[in-house]
Design a protein around this motif. Structure first.
Motif, PDB file in Angstrom:
ATOM      1  N   GLU A   1     -98.334 -20.104  22.565  1.00  0.00           N
ATOM      2  CA  GLU A   1     -96.991 -20.560  22.192  1.00  0.00           C
ATOM      3  C   GLU A   1     -96.063 -19.373  21.951  1.00  0.00           C
ATOM      4  O   GLU A   1     -94.900 -19.393  22.369  1.00  0.00           O
ATOM      5  CB  GLU A   1     -97.056 -21.444  20.943  1.00  0.00           C
ATOM      6  N   SER A   2     -96.574 -18.358  21.276  1.00  0.00           N
ATOM      7  CA  SER A   2     -95.759 -17.174  20.983  1.00  0.00           C
ATOM      8  C   SER A   2     -95.361 -16.445  22.257  1.00  0.00           C
ATOM      9  O   SER A   2     -94.207 -16.025  22.419  1.00  0.00           O
ATOM     10  CB  SER A   2     -96.529 -16.217  20.071  1.00  0.00           C
ATOM     11  N   ILE A   3     -96.296 -16.314  23.171  1.00  0.00           N
ATOM     12  CA  ILE A   3     -96.011 -15.619  24.432  1.00  0.00           C
ATOM     13  C   ILE A   3     -95.025 -16.425  25.276  1.00  0.00           C
ATOM     14  O   ILE A   3     -94.110 -15.863  25.886  1.00  0.00           O
ATOM     15  CB  ILE A   3     -97.318 -15.328  25.193  1.00  0.00           C
ATOM     16  N   LYS A   4     -95.177 -17.745  25.291  1.00  0.00           N
ATOM     17  CA  LYS A   4     -94.233 -18.597  26.021  1.00  0.00           C
ATOM     18  C   LYS A   4     -92.819 -18.427  25.471  1.00  0.00           C
ATOM     19  O   LYS A   4     -91.860 -18.312  26.237  1.00  0.00           O
ATOM     20  CB  LYS A   4     -94.653 -20.064  25.946  1.00  0.00           C
ATOM     21  N   GLU A   5     -92.695 -18.420  24.142  1.00  0.00           N
ATOM     22  CA  GLU A   5     -91.375 -18.225  23.529  1.00  0.00           C
ATOM     23  C   GLU A   5     -90.809 -16.851  23.862  1.00  0.00           C
ATOM     24  O   GLU A   5     -89.617 -16.711  24.105  1.00  0.00           O
ATOM     25  CB  GLU A   5     -91.449 -18.423  22.011  1.00  0.00           C
ATOM     26  N   TYR A   6     -91.660 -15.844  23.876  1.00  0.00           N
ATOM     27  CA  TYR A   6     -91.225 -14.488  24.220  1.00  0.00           C
ATOM     28  C   TYR A   6     -90.708 -14.445  25.658  1.00  0.00           C
ATOM     29  O   TYR A   6     -89.674 -13.839  25.943  1.00  0.00           O
ATOM     30  CB  TYR A   6     -92.390 -13.507  24.043  1.00  0.00           C
ATOM     31  N   ILE A   7     -91.405 -15.104  26.566  1.00  0.00           N
ATOM     32  CA  ILE A   7     -90.993 -15.146  27.972  1.00  0.00           C
ATOM     33  C   ILE A   7     -89.660 -15.877  28.120  1.00  0.00           C
ATOM     34  O   ILE A   7     -88.769 -15.416  28.836  1.00  0.00           O
ATOM     35  CB  ILE A   7     -92.093 -15.793  28.846  1.00  0.00           C
ATOM     36  N   ILE A   8     -89.514 -17.003  27.452  1.00  0.00           N
ATOM     37  CA  ILE A   8     -88.254 -17.754  27.506  1.00  0.00           C
ATOM     38  C   ILE A   8     -87.109 -16.894  26.994  1.00  0.00           C
ATOM     39  O   ILE A   8     -86.036 -16.836  27.602  1.00  0.00           O
ATOM     40  CB  ILE A   8     -88.369 -19.075  26.704  1.00  0.00           C
ATOM     41  N   ASN A   9     -87.341 -16.205  25.886  1.00  0.00           N
ATOM     42  CA  ASN A   9     -86.325 -15.323  25.315  1.00  0.00           C
ATOM     43  C   ASN A   9     -85.968 -14.210  26.302  1.00  0.00           C
ATOM     44  O   ASN A   9     -84.789 -13.905  26.511  1.00  0.00           O
ATOM     45  CB  ASN A   9     -86.837 -14.747  23.994  1.00  0.00           C
TER      46      ASN A   9
ATOM     47  N   LYS B   1     -85.772 -15.732  36.070  1.00  0.00           N
ATOM     48  CA  LYS B   1     -86.948 -16.567  35.848  1.00  0.00           C
ATOM     49  C   LYS B   1     -88.176 -15.832  36.369  1.00  0.00           C
ATOM     50  O   LYS B   1     -88.230 -15.445  37.542  1.00  0.00           O
ATOM     51  CB  LYS B   1     -86.822 -17.915  36.571  1.00  0.00           C
ATOM     52  N   ILE B   2     -89.131 -15.617  35.491  1.00  0.00           N
ATOM     53  CA  ILE B   2     -90.350 -14.898  35.870  1.00  0.00           C
ATOM     54  C   ILE B   2     -91.087 -15.639  36.984  1.00  0.00           C
ATOM     55  O   ILE B   2     -91.583 -15.021  37.922  1.00  0.00           O
ATOM     56  CB  ILE B   2     -91.267 -14.688  34.642  1.00  0.00           C
TER      57      ILE B   2
END
Length: 78
Positions: free
Chosen positions: A39-47, A55-56
């Motif tokens: 979840e933390s990594i997903k939020e970091y990517i979105i940010n 978009k990655i």
């Protein structure tokens, strides 16, 4: 409809205090440690995507498409 996502083992180094904090978050939210990390990594990517206006997934798809195209060209040269 809960589809099973394949997980990959990932080993890295982390600051001890940061690890303690994320373990506490995992405990308080009643989630597995890997779920909290995901979840933390997903939020970091979105940010990152928002700040970078990119978009990655698009970059990864472009890279794969380019490699596929390159392989087709190499196959014709033989």
């Amino acid at each position: 409809m809960n589809e099973k996502i394949e997980l990959k083992r990932f080993t890295t180094l982390i600051q001890p205090k940061l690890l303690s904090k994320i373990k506490l978050i995992s405990y308080f939210t009643n989630k597995k440690l890997n779920e909290v990390f995901n979840e933390s990594i997903k939020e970091y990517i979105i940010n990152f995507e928002d700040k970078s206006n990119t978009k990655i997934d698009s970059l990864i798809d472009f890279s794969l498409d380019f490699n596929n195209l390159d392989n087709k060209v190499k196959g014709k040269d033989k």
